[in-house]
Design a protein around this motif. Structure first.
Motif, PDB file in Angstrom:
ATOM      1  N   LYS A  53      -9.563  -1.235  -3.253  1.00 42.07           N
ATOM      2  CA  LYS A  53      -9.301  -2.125  -1.947  1.00 42.07           C
ATOM      3  C   LYS A  53     -10.347  -2.011  -1.131  1.00 42.07           C
ATOM      4  CE  LYS A  53      -5.300  -0.654  -1.490  1.00 42.07           C
ATOM      5  NZ  LYS A  53      -3.912  -0.282  -1.114  1.00 42.07           N
ATOM      6  N   MET A  84       1.346  -9.071   0.969  1.00 43.54           N
ATOM      7  CA  MET A  84       0.570  -7.758   0.850  1.00 43.54           C
ATOM      8  C   MET A  84       0.832  -6.904   2.072  1.00 43.54           C
ATOM      9  SD  MET A  84      -1.361  -5.661  -0.891  1.00 43.54           S
ATOM     10  CE  MET A  84      -1.733  -3.992  -0.229  1.00 43.54           C
ATOM     11  N   GLY A  87       0.201  -3.632   4.299  1.00 42.01           N
ATOM     12  CA  GLY A  87      -0.581  -2.460   4.133  1.00 42.01           C
ATOM     13  C   GLY A  87      -0.841  -1.793   5.724  1.00 42.01           C
ATOM     14  N   SER A 140      -4.081  -1.086   6.828  1.00 39.88           N
ATOM     15  CA  SER A 140      -5.529  -1.029   7.145  1.00 39.88           C
ATOM     16  C   SER A 140      -6.118  -2.492   6.627  1.00 39.88           C
ATOM     17  CB  SER A 140      -6.313  -0.077   6.170  1.00 39.88           C
ATOM     18  OG  SER A 140      -6.245  -0.530   4.615  1.00 39.88           O
ATOM     19  N   THR A 170      -2.586   1.102  -4.638  1.00 39.83           N
ATOM     20  CA  THR A 170      -3.247   2.329  -3.695  1.00 39.83           C
ATOM     21  C   THR A 170      -4.372   2.939  -4.202  1.00 39.83           C
ATOM     22  OG1 THR A 170      -2.285   4.536  -3.167  1.00 39.83           O
ATOM     23  CG2 THR A 170      -1.486   3.944  -5.171  1.00 39.83           C
ATOM     24  N   ASN A 171      -5.154   2.993  -3.197  1.00 35.06           N
ATOM     25  CA  ASN A 171      -6.496   3.686  -3.425  1.00 35.06           C
ATOM     26  C   ASN A 171      -6.313   5.159  -3.342  1.00 35.06           C
ATOM     27  OD1 ASN A 171      -7.972   1.109  -3.391  1.00 35.06           O
ATOM     28  ND2 ASN A 171      -8.812   1.506  -1.156  1.00 35.06           N
ATOM     29  N   ARG A 187      -8.490  -3.340   4.765  1.00 38.75           N
ATOM     30  CA  ARG A 187      -8.819  -3.415   3.464  1.00 38.75           C
ATOM     31  C   ARG A 187      -7.503  -3.781   2.660  1.00 38.75           C
ATOM     32  NH1 ARG A 187     -10.512   2.659   3.140  1.00 38.75           N
ATOM     33  NH2 ARG A 187      -8.307   3.623   2.805  1.00 38.75           N
ATOM     34  N   ASP A 188      -6.451  -3.336   3.082  1.00 40.16           N
ATOM     35  CA  ASP A 188      -5.212  -3.857   2.482  1.00 40.16           C
ATOM     36  C   ASP A 188      -4.981  -5.577   2.510  1.00 40.16           C
ATOM     37  OD1 ASP A 188      -4.375  -1.186   1.519  1.00 40.16           O
ATOM     38  OD2 ASP A 188      -3.443  -0.811   3.637  1.00 40.16           O
ATOM     39  N   ASP A 245       0.684  -1.286   0.085  1.00 44.06           N
ATOM     40  CA  ASP A 245      -0.091  -0.010   0.046  1.00 44.06           C
ATOM     41  C   ASP A 245       0.875   1.222   0.000  1.00 44.06           C
ATOM     42  OD1 ASP A 245      -2.525   1.485   0.420  1.00 44.06           O
ATOM     43  OD2 ASP A 245      -1.730   1.709   2.545  1.00 44.06           O
TER      44      ASP A 245
END
Length: 190
Positions: A105, A128, A130, A132, A54-55, A134-135, A11
């Motif tokens: 995500k 992965m 991140g 958060s 990345t969002n 959601r990651d 992320d």
């Protein structure tokens, strides 16, 4: 084409650079963690592929545009290259939470984009990283191993989801990206 067990997906905000509840809206506001830049370079030099997912809903919200995002990502790529590393691909979602896309995500669209661009059959076994839930959920949906860092919103995520820290949790938790990379590279020693 990297093998899945040699790919780390990151992320961006809160992992590579400081996050902001008001969004990172300009190159001046994009402030990398120096240890994260070095960590990415160390992974590259050790033969790992690194990608970013990345969002970036600030685009849909009108806080900044795609050209500004491109400036931030050019700076990221340049800093990593200066440190002796490389980012294989940066996938980003410009949509807002109600836009109905498949890339935001926790949906797996960004990770699928990375898989296709890198020519991989599967992401199963990749990492992965991140800050958060959601990651972690996006990674889990495509078979990635999950890593939560305490930087960015990581501490808040742990407070909201204490089960992530349970001994039986599959999620690995580190203070920051550099700590994860230290651990990961130590695992790969002969």
């Amino acid at each position: 084409m990297p093998s899945p067990d040699r790919l780390v997906i990151l992320d961006r905000d809160g992992v590579i650079n400081h996050d902001s509840n008001a969004y990172v809206k300009s190159l001046a506001e994009w402030i990398p963690y120096p240890s994260a830049i070095q960590a990415i370079a160390r992974l590259s030099r050790a033969g790992w592929s690194v990608a970013v997912a990345t969002n970036q809903s600030g685009i849909a919200r009108g806080y900044y545009d795609e050209a500004t995002l491109a400036e931030m990502h050019a700076e990221l790529n340049w800093l990593v290259a200066q440190a002796g590393g490389e980012i294989a691909h940066i996938a980003w979602c410009p949509h807002g939470p109600d836009d109905g896309c498949n890339c935001r995500k926790p949906l797996p669209g960004l990770l699928e984009q990375i898989r296709v661009v890198l020519g991989m059959e599967s992401l199963a076994g990749s990492w992965m990283v991140g800050d958060s839930l959601r990651d972690l959920q996006a990674g889990e949906s495509v078979g990635c191993r999950g890593v939560l860092v305490r930087t960015g919103k990581g501490e808040q995520t742990l407070a909201k989801h204490p089960a992530l820290a349970d001994s039986g949790s599959a999620t690995h938790i580190f203070d920051d990206l550099s700590g994860f990379v230290d651990w990961l590279l130590a695992q790969r020693q002969p």
